[in-house]
Design a protein around this motif. Structure first.
Motif, PDB file in Angstrom:
ATOM      1  N   MET A 174     -61.145  22.231 -89.837  1.00 16.58           N
ATOM      2  CA  MET A 174     -61.438  22.710 -88.508  1.00 16.58           C
ATOM      3  C   MET A 174     -62.365  23.924 -88.576  1.00 16.58           C
ATOM      4  N   LEU A 175     -62.080  24.840 -89.502  1.00  9.46           N
ATOM      5  CA  LEU A 175     -62.947  26.012 -89.647  1.00  9.46           C
ATOM      6  C   LEU A 175     -64.350  25.610 -90.098  1.00  9.46           C
ATOM      7  N   ALA A 176     -64.436  24.649 -91.008  1.00 10.09           N
ATOM      8  CA  ALA A 176     -65.752  24.206 -91.486  1.00 10.09           C
ATOM      9  C   ALA A 176     -66.565  23.615 -90.337  1.00 10.09           C
ATOM     10  N   LEU A 177     -65.930  22.808 -89.504  1.00 14.83           N
ATOM     11  CA  LEU A 177     -66.617  22.235 -88.355  1.00 14.83           C
ATOM     12  C   LEU A 177     -67.063  23.334 -87.395  1.00 14.83           C
ATOM     13  N   GLY A 178     -66.190  24.296 -87.151  1.00 15.52           N
ATOM     14  CA  GLY A 178     -66.538  25.422 -86.285  1.00 15.52           C
ATOM     15  C   GLY A 178     -67.700  26.226 -86.835  1.00 15.52           C
ATOM     16  N   ARG A 179     -67.706  26.454 -88.140  1.00 13.19           N
ATOM     17  CA  ARG A 179     -68.815  27.196 -88.766  1.00 13.19           C
ATOM     18  C   ARG A 179     -70.132  26.450 -88.593  1.00 13.19           C
ATOM     19  N   LEU A 180     -70.095  25.142 -88.799  1.00 11.79           N
ATOM     20  CA  LEU A 180     -71.313  24.344 -88.631  1.00 11.79           C
ATOM     21  C   LEU A 180     -71.804  24.397 -87.185  1.00 11.79           C
ATOM     22  N   TYR A 181     -70.903  24.306 -86.254  1.00  7.88           N
ATOM     23  CA  TYR A 181     -71.259  24.344 -84.835  1.00  7.88           C
ATOM     24  C   TYR A 181     -71.926  25.673 -84.494  1.00  7.88           C
ATOM     25  N   LEU A 182     -71.305  26.771 -84.924  1.00  4.86           N
ATOM     26  CA  LEU A 182     -71.845  28.092 -84.618  1.00  4.86           C
ATOM     27  C   LEU A 182     -73.164  28.352 -85.356  1.00  4.86           C
ATOM     28  N   ARG A 183     -73.273  27.874 -86.579  1.00  2.88           N
ATOM     29  CA  ARG A 183     -74.520  28.048 -87.329  1.00  2.88           C
ATOM     30  C   ARG A 183     -75.651  27.259 -86.672  1.00  2.88           C
ATOM     31  N   PHE A 184     -75.374  26.015 -86.289  1.00  3.60           N
ATOM     32  CA  PHE A 184     -76.398  25.212 -85.628  1.00  3.60           C
ATOM     33  C   PHE A 184     -76.845  25.874 -84.329  1.00  3.60           C
ATOM     34  N   ALA A 185     -75.893  26.360 -83.545  1.00  4.06           N
ATOM     35  CA  ALA A 185     -76.228  27.023 -82.280  1.00  4.06           C
ATOM     36  C   ALA A 185     -77.111  28.238 -82.507  1.00  4.06           C
ATOM     37  N   HIS A 186     -76.845  28.963 -83.570  1.00  3.96           N
ATOM     38  CA  HIS A 186     -77.586  30.193 -83.856  1.00  3.96           C
ATOM     39  C   HIS A 186     -78.988  29.905 -84.388  1.00  3.96           C
ATOM     40  N   THR A 187     -79.132  28.882 -85.209  1.00  3.61           N
ATOM     41  CA  THR A 187     -80.418  28.618 -85.841  1.00  3.61           C
ATOM     42  C   THR A 187     -81.280  27.600 -85.087  1.00  3.61           C
ATOM     43  N   ASN A 188     -80.686  26.871 -84.150  1.00  7.70           N
ATOM     44  CA  ASN A 188     -81.410  25.844 -83.383  1.00  7.70           C
ATOM     45  C   ASN A 188     -81.091  25.983 -81.905  1.00  7.70           C
ATOM     46  N   HIS A 189     -81.274  27.175 -81.376  1.00  9.87           N
ATOM     47  CA  HIS A 189     -80.785  27.450 -80.026  1.00  9.87           C
ATOM     48  C   HIS A 189     -81.394  26.538 -78.960  1.00  9.87           C
ATOM     49  N   GLY A 190     -82.680  26.259 -79.037  1.00  9.55           N
ATOM     50  CA  GLY A 190     -83.298  25.393 -78.037  1.00  9.55           C
ATOM     51  C   GLY A 190     -82.675  24.007 -78.025  1.00  9.55           C
ATOM     52  N   MET A 191     -82.507  23.428 -79.192  1.00 10.63           N
ATOM     53  CA  MET A 191     -81.884  22.108 -79.288  1.00 10.63           C
ATOM     54  C   MET A 191     -80.421  22.172 -78.866  1.00 10.63           C
ATOM     55  N   PHE A 192     -79.740  23.242 -79.254  1.00 16.47           N
ATOM     56  CA  PHE A 192     -78.338  23.429 -78.876  1.00 16.47           C
ATOM     57  C   PHE A 192     -78.199  23.428 -77.355  1.00 16.47           C
ATOM     58  N   GLU A 193     -79.070  24.138 -76.676  1.00 17.80           N
ATOM     59  CA  GLU A 193     -79.035  24.176 -75.204  1.00 17.80           C
ATOM     60  C   GLU A 193     -79.292  22.792 -74.625  1.00 17.80           C
ATOM     61  N   LEU A 194     -80.288  22.110 -75.156  1.00 23.89           N
ATOM     62  CA  LEU A 194     -80.670  20.812 -74.623  1.00 23.89           C
ATOM     63  C   LEU A 194     -79.594  19.749 -74.858  1.00 23.89           C
ATOM     64  N   MET A 195     -78.901  19.835 -75.962  1.00 20.13           N
ATOM     65  CA  MET A 195     -77.891  18.839 -76.310  1.00 20.13           C
ATOM     66  C   MET A 195     -76.824  18.663 -75.234  1.00 20.13           C
TER      67      MET A 195
END
Length: 113
Positions: free
Chosen positions: A1-22
């Motif tokens: 669960m923590l690994a999934l959360g880390r990936l989610y937060l990392r993706f949001a931080h490094t790919n913010h435009g795509m994260f918003e659009l998703m």
């Protein structure tokens, strides 16, 4: 669960435009991307993880409700971090303690790893 959360937060931080659009199903409807189907499949993974993490939680909310609350919490962390609000209030850019607190709060126990 923590690994999934880390990936989610990392993706949001490094790919913010795509994260918003998703999450803008209203903008992407009818374009053939199949975003809703992909989202439902990924949400199913989260529901399954919640179910496995809380096997004896028969008297609490159903796993999809807990998964939705956890997802909303992680999404809020990601957005507040992006806007700079989180760093102002928590006085840190480190989201790990927030991730751990969110997972523990929604799963009802202390999380290690």
């Amino acid at each position: 669960m923590l690994a999934l959360g880390r990936l989610y937060l990392r993706f949001a931080h490094t790919n913010h435009g795509m994260f918003e659009l998703m999450f803008r199903h209203d903008l992407l409807r009818g374009n053939g991307i199949g975003l809703r189907d992909a989202s439902e499949e990924l949400f199913g993974v989260l529901v399954d993880l919640v179910s496995r993490a809380r096997p004896d939680a028969a008297d609490g909310p159903e796993p999809p409700v807990v998964a939705g609350a956890l997802w909303a919490n992680l999404h809020g962390i990601a957005e507040l971090r992006q806007w700079g609000s989180l760093q102002t209030m928590v006085r840190s850019d480190d989201v790990e303690p927030l991730l751990r607190a969110a997972v523990a709060a929604h799963l009802g126990r202390r999380i290690t790893c």
